[in-house]
Design an enzyme around this catalytic site. Sequence first.
Site, PDB file in Angstrom:
ATOM      1  N   TYR A  97     -58.214  13.084 -78.095  1.00 23.97           N
ATOM      2  CA  TYR A  97     -57.350  12.278 -77.092  1.00 23.97           C
ATOM      3  C   TYR A  97     -55.941  10.873 -77.263  1.00 23.97           C
ATOM      4  O   TYR A  97     -54.906  11.083 -76.558  1.00 23.97           O
ATOM      5  CB  TYR A  97     -58.298  11.998 -75.614  1.00 23.97           C
ATOM      6  CG  TYR A  97     -58.290  12.972 -75.052  1.00 23.97           C
ATOM      7  CD1 TYR A  97     -56.656  12.739 -73.747  1.00 23.97           C
ATOM      8  CD2 TYR A  97     -59.113  13.803 -75.353  1.00 23.97           C
ATOM      9  CE1 TYR A  97     -57.475  14.533 -73.283  1.00 23.97           C
ATOM     10  CE2 TYR A  97     -59.989  14.455 -74.332  1.00 23.97           C
ATOM     11  CZ  TYR A  97     -58.512  15.535 -73.377  1.00 23.97           C
ATOM     12  OH  TYR A  97     -59.527  16.280 -72.054  1.00 23.97           O
ATOM     13  N   GLN A 135     -50.318  18.257 -62.001  1.00 28.40           N
ATOM     14  CA  GLN A 135     -51.197  18.267 -62.924  1.00 28.40           C
ATOM     15  C   GLN A 135     -50.940  17.892 -64.177  1.00 28.40           C
ATOM     16  O   GLN A 135     -52.071  17.910 -64.699  1.00 28.40           O
ATOM     17  CB  GLN A 135     -50.903  19.857 -62.652  1.00 28.40           C
ATOM     18  CG  GLN A 135     -51.432  21.168 -61.997  1.00 28.40           C
ATOM     19  CD  GLN A 135     -51.571  22.692 -61.580  1.00 28.40           C
ATOM     20  OE1 GLN A 135     -52.463  23.169 -62.626  1.00 28.40           O
ATOM     21  NE2 GLN A 135     -50.359  22.554 -61.083  1.00 28.40           N
ATOM     22  N   ILE A 137     -50.672  14.624 -66.817  1.00 26.96           N
ATOM     23  CA  ILE A 137     -51.740  13.794 -67.102  1.00 26.96           C
ATOM     24  C   ILE A 137     -51.099  12.579 -67.860  1.00 26.96           C
ATOM     25  O   ILE A 137     -51.526  11.852 -68.078  1.00 26.96           O
ATOM     26  CB  ILE A 137     -53.365  13.923 -67.602  1.00 26.96           C
ATOM     27  CG1 ILE A 137     -52.744  15.138 -69.526  1.00 26.96           C
ATOM     28  CG2 ILE A 137     -53.537  15.291 -66.865  1.00 26.96           C
ATOM     29  CD1 ILE A 137     -54.447  15.045 -69.912  1.00 26.96           C
ATOM     30  N   HIS A 153     -54.642  15.861 -62.535  1.00 19.19           N
ATOM     31  CA  HIS A 153     -56.528  16.375 -63.148  1.00 19.19           C
ATOM     32  C   HIS A 153     -56.755  14.443 -63.934  1.00 19.19           C
ATOM     33  O   HIS A 153     -56.887  14.697 -65.099  1.00 19.19           O
ATOM     34  CB  HIS A 153     -55.745  17.329 -64.089  1.00 19.19           C
ATOM     35  CG  HIS A 153     -55.599  18.574 -63.591  1.00 19.19           C
ATOM     36  ND1 HIS A 153     -54.647  18.979 -64.206  1.00 19.19           N
ATOM     37  CD2 HIS A 153     -56.200  18.574 -63.006  1.00 19.19           C
ATOM     38  CE1 HIS A 153     -55.429  20.563 -63.481  1.00 19.19           C
ATOM     39  NE2 HIS A 153     -55.997  20.584 -62.496  1.00 19.19           N
ATOM     40  N   CYS A 202     -66.344   0.043 -73.136  1.00 13.70           N
ATOM     41  CA  CYS A 202     -65.797  -0.725 -71.257  1.00 13.70           C
ATOM     42  C   CYS A 202     -66.210  -2.640 -71.841  1.00 13.70           C
ATOM     43  O   CYS A 202     -66.605  -2.959 -72.543  1.00 13.70           O
ATOM     44  CB  CYS A 202     -66.877  -0.452 -70.453  1.00 13.70           C
ATOM     45  SG  CYS A 202     -66.834  -1.410 -69.250  1.00 13.70           S
ATOM     46  N   CYS A 207     -71.384  -5.245 -69.441  1.00 10.80           N
ATOM     47  CA  CYS A 207     -71.812  -3.302 -70.056  1.00 10.80           C
ATOM     48  C   CYS A 207     -71.382  -3.070 -71.498  1.00 10.80           C
ATOM     49  O   CYS A 207     -72.437  -2.941 -71.911  1.00 10.80           O
ATOM     50  CB  CYS A 207     -70.133  -2.939 -68.821  1.00 10.80           C
ATOM     51  SG  CYS A 207     -70.591  -0.893 -69.007  1.00 10.80           S
ATOM     52  N   THR A 245     -44.911  25.024 -62.533  1.00  9.90           N
ATOM     53  CA  THR A 245     -46.471  24.918 -62.816  1.00  9.90           C
ATOM     54  C   THR A 245     -46.435  26.705 -63.024  1.00  9.90           C
ATOM     55  O   THR A 245     -45.524  27.415 -62.291  1.00  9.90           O
ATOM     56  CB  THR A 245     -46.460  24.888 -61.676  1.00  9.90           C
ATOM     57  OG1 THR A 245     -48.145  24.778 -61.906  1.00  9.90           O
ATOM     58  CG2 THR A 245     -45.724  24.883 -60.430  1.00  9.90           C
ATOM     59  N   MET A 271     -39.252  28.779 -65.854  1.00 10.34           N
ATOM     60  CA  MET A 271     -38.461  29.291 -66.864  1.00 10.34           C
ATOM     61  C   MET A 271     -39.008  31.135 -66.998  1.00 10.34           C
ATOM     62  O   MET A 271     -38.176  31.922 -67.278  1.00 10.34           O
ATOM     63  CB  MET A 271     -39.104  29.461 -68.210  1.00 10.34           C
ATOM     64  CG  MET A 271     -38.450  28.041 -68.317  1.00 10.34           C
ATOM     65  SD  MET A 271     -36.667  27.268 -68.777  1.00 10.34           S
ATOM     66  CE  MET A 271     -36.444  28.719 -70.137  1.00 10.34           C
ATOM     67  N   CYS A 288     -36.274  23.733 -65.836  1.00  8.48           N
ATOM     68  CA  CYS A 288     -36.340  22.240 -64.254  1.00  8.48           C
ATOM     69  C   CYS A 288     -35.484  21.241 -64.814  1.00  8.48           C
ATOM     70  O   CYS A 288     -34.626  21.109 -63.531  1.00  8.48           O
ATOM     71  CB  CYS A 288     -37.935  21.968 -64.798  1.00  8.48           C
ATOM     72  SG  CYS A 288     -38.453  23.140 -64.646  1.00  8.48           S
TER      73      CYS A 288
END
Length: 304
Positions: A97, A135, A137, A153, A202, A207, A245, A271, A288
């Site tokens: 990520y 959808q 992110i 999402h 965090c 925390c 999509t 497409m 698009c």
Amino acid sequence: MILRRFTCRALKPHLYVPLKQPRDSQTMARPSSDLAAFREIFAKAQNIAILTGAGVSAESGVPTFRGAGGYWRKWQAQELATPEAFSRNPSRVWEFYHYRREVMLTKNPNPAHLAIAGCEERLGKQGRRVTVITQNIDELHRRAGSKNILELHGSLFKTRCLSCGHEAANYKSPICAALQDKGAPDPDTHDARIPVQELPRCEQTGCQGLLRPAVVWFGETLDSDVLTQAEAVLDSCDLCLVVGTSSVVYPAAMFAPQVAARGVAVAEFNMEDTPATMRFKFHFHGPCGETLPPAICRHESEKI
């Protein structure tokens, strides 16, 4: 951890009905590609829903991690984007990520994102509404200027604490010192094996819990609040656009077909054909960024 975010409240059954081809799909006429006819409907629409998927982001050079070559190192996204993968190896998942976050900082909204944002702003001044249900992110819609966005999402740039459940925007680069220069996607790259205590933590007072990306992973349920808002938009829209999509990811794959089933015009910009194409009134084939801007630019009937 806030379990409510992972447990759907009772939703209308149509969100989970498998998408099947119409029985007479072999003899049905193909959707229209008549731009003038679409523009006439667009000019009268007061509440427009725009569903967007990975195809829009791909035109900005965003990796989709799908199909041939859709690997990060030797793993596909569905092998890393799960609660189980994070539990087994949070360092590897955070590397994945972190790489995606850093890549996104080098990408920009493309003409499709900008056309949608411009349309929302312009029609908003006329008392009309445009809502993006995405959808994706990557937050490219937000960076393009869109305001009415429902992120089905989640977002790469939000985190959630596994201890206290706090969720917050996070645009740090790198997100923590230990991830600096980590996350290279090459198959020969070895895992960094970052100690869990050095991964993103965090910052809420007292925390220090482990953070995870605030995205919906495989095996998790979409946020029920977001789904409820999306359903309200789709139940009230008088025009629906499906942009980039594949119409294969549920429950989003059922959204536009259900709108079409109640007689509302749906226009697909893609497409290629999708499993839902034959259910729609319009289909515009091509990138698009090329097909969408002329479809939703200012109509001659607009006063503002």
